[in-house]
Design a protein around this motif. Structure first.
Motif, PDB file in Angstrom:
ATOM      1  N   HIS A  29       0.803  -1.219   0.000  1.00 44.41           N
ATOM      2  CA  HIS A  29       0.000   0.000   0.000  1.00 44.41           C
ATOM      3  C   HIS A  29       0.838   1.273   0.000  1.00 44.41           C
ATOM      4  O   HIS A  29       0.268   2.368   0.100  1.00 44.41           O
ATOM      5  CB  HIS A  29      -0.922   0.008   1.224  1.00 44.41           C
ATOM      6  N   LEU A  30       2.132   1.153  -0.096  1.00 43.08           N
ATOM      7  CA  LEU A  30       2.983   2.347  -0.009  1.00 43.08           C
ATOM      8  C   LEU A  30       4.285   2.166  -0.766  1.00 43.08           C
ATOM      9  O   LEU A  30       4.979   1.159  -0.605  1.00 43.08           O
ATOM     10  CB  LEU A  30       3.297   2.665   1.452  1.00 43.08           C
ATOM     11  N   SER A  60      -3.828  -1.479   5.102  1.00 40.12           N
ATOM     12  CA  SER A  60      -5.133  -1.352   4.458  1.00 40.12           C
ATOM     13  C   SER A  60      -6.079  -0.580   5.369  1.00 40.12           C
ATOM     14  O   SER A  60      -5.827  -0.415   6.564  1.00 40.12           O
ATOM     15  CB  SER A  60      -5.705  -2.740   4.160  1.00 40.12           C
ATOM     16  N   GLY A  61      -7.169  -0.107   4.822  1.00 39.14           N
ATOM     17  CA  GLY A  61      -8.159   0.596   5.614  1.00 39.14           C
ATOM     18  C   GLY A  61      -8.150   2.087   5.435  1.00 39.14           C
ATOM     19  O   GLY A  61      -9.046   2.785   5.911  1.00 39.14           O
ATOM     20  N   MET A  67      -6.314   9.398   2.489  1.00 39.10           N
ATOM     21  CA  MET A  67      -4.897   9.161   2.235  1.00 39.10           C
ATOM     22  C   MET A  67      -4.107  10.468   2.303  1.00 39.10           C
ATOM     23  O   MET A  67      -2.964  10.488   2.778  1.00 39.10           O
ATOM     24  CB  MET A  67      -4.697   8.489   0.870  1.00 39.10           C
ATOM     25  N   ILE A  68      -4.718  11.568   1.849  1.00 38.40           N
ATOM     26  CA  ILE A  68      -4.035  12.866   1.882  1.00 38.40           C
ATOM     27  C   ILE A  68      -3.774  13.283   3.320  1.00 38.40           C
ATOM     28  O   ILE A  68      -2.671  13.708   3.688  1.00 38.40           O
ATOM     29  CB  ILE A  68      -4.876  13.933   1.152  1.00 38.40           C
ATOM     30  N   GLU A  69      -4.797  13.146   4.155  1.00 38.63           N
ATOM     31  CA  GLU A  69      -4.636  13.512   5.559  1.00 38.63           C
ATOM     32  C   GLU A  69      -3.606  12.625   6.239  1.00 38.63           C
ATOM     33  O   GLU A  69      -2.786  13.101   7.049  1.00 38.63           O
ATOM     34  CB  GLU A  69      -5.980  13.404   6.273  1.00 38.63           C
ATOM     35  N   LEU A 102       3.963   7.444  -2.552  1.00 37.12           N
ATOM     36  CA  LEU A 102       2.723   7.114  -3.238  1.00 37.12           C
ATOM     37  C   LEU A 102       1.970   6.109  -2.381  1.00 37.12           C
ATOM     38  O   LEU A 102       2.453   4.998  -2.140  1.00 37.12           O
ATOM     39  CB  LEU A 102       2.992   6.523  -4.624  1.00 37.12           C
ATOM     40  N   MET A 103       0.816   6.507  -1.892  1.00 40.26           N
ATOM     41  CA  MET A 103      -0.025   5.623  -1.091  1.00 40.26           C
ATOM     42  C   MET A 103      -1.107   5.036  -1.993  1.00 40.26           C
ATOM     43  O   MET A 103      -1.716   5.747  -2.801  1.00 40.26           O
ATOM     44  CB  MET A 103      -0.648   6.411   0.062  1.00 40.26           C
ATOM     45  N   PHE A 104      -1.377   3.745  -1.857  1.00 40.16           N
ATOM     46  CA  PHE A 104      -2.250   3.027  -2.776  1.00 40.16           C
ATOM     47  C   PHE A 104      -3.381   2.353  -2.003  1.00 40.16           C
ATOM     48  O   PHE A 104      -3.133   1.637  -1.031  1.00 40.16           O
ATOM     49  CB  PHE A 104      -1.422   1.986  -3.542  1.00 40.16           C
ATOM     50  N   ASP A 105      -4.645   2.609  -2.429  1.00 33.07           N
ATOM     51  CA  ASP A 105      -5.788   2.003  -1.751  1.00 33.07           C
ATOM     52  C   ASP A 105      -6.519   0.968  -2.588  1.00 33.07           C
ATOM     53  O   ASP A 105      -7.609   0.522  -2.235  1.00 33.07           O
ATOM     54  CB  ASP A 105      -6.775   3.079  -1.299  1.00 33.07           C
ATOM     55  N   GLY A 106      -5.924   0.610  -3.744  1.00 34.99           N
ATOM     56  CA  GLY A 106      -6.544  -0.352  -4.648  1.00 34.99           C
ATOM     57  C   GLY A 106      -7.302   0.299  -5.778  1.00 34.99           C
ATOM     58  O   GLY A 106      -7.636  -0.368  -6.768  1.00 34.99           O
ATOM     59  N   GLN A 107      -7.566   1.618  -5.670  1.00 34.74           N
ATOM     60  CA  GLN A 107      -8.297   2.310  -6.725  1.00 34.74           C
ATOM     61  C   GLN A 107      -7.695   3.664  -7.076  1.00 34.74           C
ATOM     62  O   GLN A 107      -7.857   4.159  -8.182  1.00 34.74           O
ATOM     63  CB  GLN A 107      -9.757   2.517  -6.293  1.00 34.74           C
ATOM     64  N   GLN A 108      -6.995   4.271  -6.114  1.00 35.30           N
ATOM     65  CA  GLN A 108      -6.398   5.590  -6.317  1.00 35.30           C
ATOM     66  C   GLN A 108      -5.011   5.638  -5.693  1.00 35.30           C
ATOM     67  O   GLN A 108      -4.624   4.754  -4.931  1.00 35.30           O
ATOM     68  CB  GLN A 108      -7.275   6.691  -5.683  1.00 35.30           C
ATOM     69  N   LEU A 109      -4.299   6.743  -6.033  1.00 38.57           N
ATOM     70  CA  LEU A 109      -2.990   7.003  -5.438  1.00 38.57           C
ATOM     71  C   LEU A 109      -3.042   8.323  -4.680  1.00 38.57           C
ATOM     72  O   LEU A 109      -3.643   9.299  -5.147  1.00 38.57           O
ATOM     73  CB  LEU A 109      -1.901   7.082  -6.508  1.00 38.57           C
TER      74      LEU A 109
END
Length: 459
Positions: A29-30, A60-61, A67-69, A102-109
């Motif tokens: 995720h990162l 995850s979560g 993610m920005i915060e 770059l943080m990744f949530d499965g749909q966005q960065l």
């Protein structure tokens, strides 16, 4: 559709330096890269500390705008950690690190960026730079003063303007980016793009696995003569289970310090200049280019001594200014009242708690009540003089005015007429003569210089 990352990370100390000041991390995720600077082994401490703090976001979560915060908070915590390290060892003052994550949530960065390390995305065969360099030459490009080609060879292309350095103004760029299957992401330290063109980077990223791409990119940088550490993180956005099996990878200074592989204070190799021999190193003190990367904030030793010195200088200026002002007041004179009498005062008419700004210098024999109303009001309001002689002149004028008014106030004696012994003649009828009005004043002209009306109010 949930996507995943297939990633690889690699860091090379390079062909010149002994210490690796780059740190990188790759996880499900990162993706994270930090390029330390500051010299005297502080660079690797800074980058490793930043990575160790921010890597905790690899979980995850956290998704979407959250993610920005999360990234902003992690970068600020890393900045606080650098501040703590400087307090623990003042010789680390001046160290810093870039941060690109770059943080990744499965749909966005979610992108967080500070410094001159870079983030790229390859999509449909086109390479796009996601981050914006915080460098002097990039500011020149933004202003249209130089071209991107000129920036590539500019002598100050490594001068960085914003960096994670423990100071409160280290705020990163933050952005949410779209992502889709087939995208290839890449993070790198400046040891790659400073020596390898975007065309070569794009060609290397067009084919191969993430493992092979990081090797190829670092090889290109070393062959191009890079005198810096070179670190790359490459990740493919895939729909299938990644071949990396979600095992996080930690490379560079962060990994070496965790294993005790980097000794504190190990010197950095100085890059030889043109015409220097290729054998032994010189004996002269040559500045490490990494120490000049953010020259607007040079390293400082013993900051508490500097703060005390600055405080003493400020107090000295304030004290000197106050003494000068007080000395000036003690050279001033004015005429005022001391009880019922006129007096000459030294100083200025004013009060400051705990400080007397004026005092009676000469008490006169002239009573205030002997002055006419206008002059009395002037004295009671204080008459400013240029100097002591001027004050005495003012007093002399007041004494003259009082004397003239006193003289005018004395009554003129009227002689008593003597009785007549002559027998009056019998009255006769006489026609009175015709008279005309006389223009002769009924009062005698004054002999003084003061109009009697001006002496109104004399007591």
């Amino acid at each position: 559709m949930t996507l995943s990352l297939d990633y690889a990370a690699l860091s090379d100390v390079g062909r010149v330096r002994r210490n690796n000041e780059d740190s990188a991390y790759a996880g499900p995720h990162l993706l994270l890269l930090a390029d330390g600077m500051g010299g005297a082994a502080a660079g690797e401490v800074a980058s490793a500390a930043a990575v160790q703090v921010i890597r905790k976001l690899d979980a995850s979560g956290i998704s979407g705008e959250d993610m920005i915060e999360a990234l902003a908070g992690a970068v600020h915590r890393a900045n606080e950690r650098l501040s703590e390290l400087v307090e623990e060892d003042p010789e680390r003052e001046g160290m810093g690190s870039t941060v690109t994550a770059l943080m990744f949530d499965g749909q966005q960065l979610g992108l967080a960026h500070l410094g001159d390390s870079r983030a790229y995305r390859m999509r449909d065969g086109l390479l796009y730079q996601l981050s914006h360099d915080h460098t002097f030459v990039q500011s020149l490009v933004d202003e249209g003063r130089i071209s991107k080609e000129e920036a590539f060879t500019h002598p100050h292309r490594n001068l960085i303007l914003r960096v994670l350095d423990g100071r409160p103004d280290s705020d990163p760029d933050l952005e949410i980016l779209d992502v889709r299957a087939g995208d290839r992401l890449m993070l790198c330290s400046d040891g790659l793009p400073d020596y390898v063109s975007d065309e070569v980077i794009a060609a290397s990223m067009a084919d191969g696995t993430p493992d092979s791409v990081v090797v190829e990119l670092i090889t290109h940088a070393l062959e191009a003569g890079s005198n810096d550490n070179v670190t790359c993180v490459v990740a493919d956005v895939v729909e299938t289970q990644p071949s990396s099996e979600a095992n996080p990878q930690l490379v560079g200074a962060a990994a070496e310090l965790a294993q005790g592989g980097t000794g504190r204070g190990e010197p950095t190799v100085v890059v030889p200049g043109h015409g220097s021999g290729g054998g032994g190193g010189g004996h002269g003190a040559v500045l490490d280019p990494e120490e000049l990367r953010y020259a607007p904030r040079p390293p400082k030793r013993f900051p508490w001594l500097r703060r005390i010195a600055v405080l003493l200088v400020i107090l000295g200026l304030i004290g000197g200014g106050a003494w000068f002002a007080y000395s000036w007041t003690q050279k001033q004179y004015y005429v005022g009242t001391d009880g019922d009498y006129v007096a000459i005062f030294k100083g200025v008419d004013g009060t400051i708690p705990g400080l007397t700004l004026s005092k009676v210098y000469e008490k006169q024999t002239l009573q205030v009540d002997k002055l006419p109303t206008y002059s009395r009001e002037q004295v009671e309001s204080n008459i400013q003089a240029d100097d002591l002689a001027g004050a005495r002149t003012i007093v002399s004028e007041l004494e003259r005015t009082a004397a003239e008014c006193a003289a005018k106030a004395k009554p003129t004696p009227t002689p008593t007429p003597k009785p007549s012994t002559t027998v009056p003649a019998p009255p006769a009828t006489v026609k009175p003569p015709t008279t005309t009005p006389s223009t002769t004043p009924t009062t005698s002209p004054t002999t003084g210089t003061v109009n009697p009306d001006d002496c109104d109010g004399v007591r």
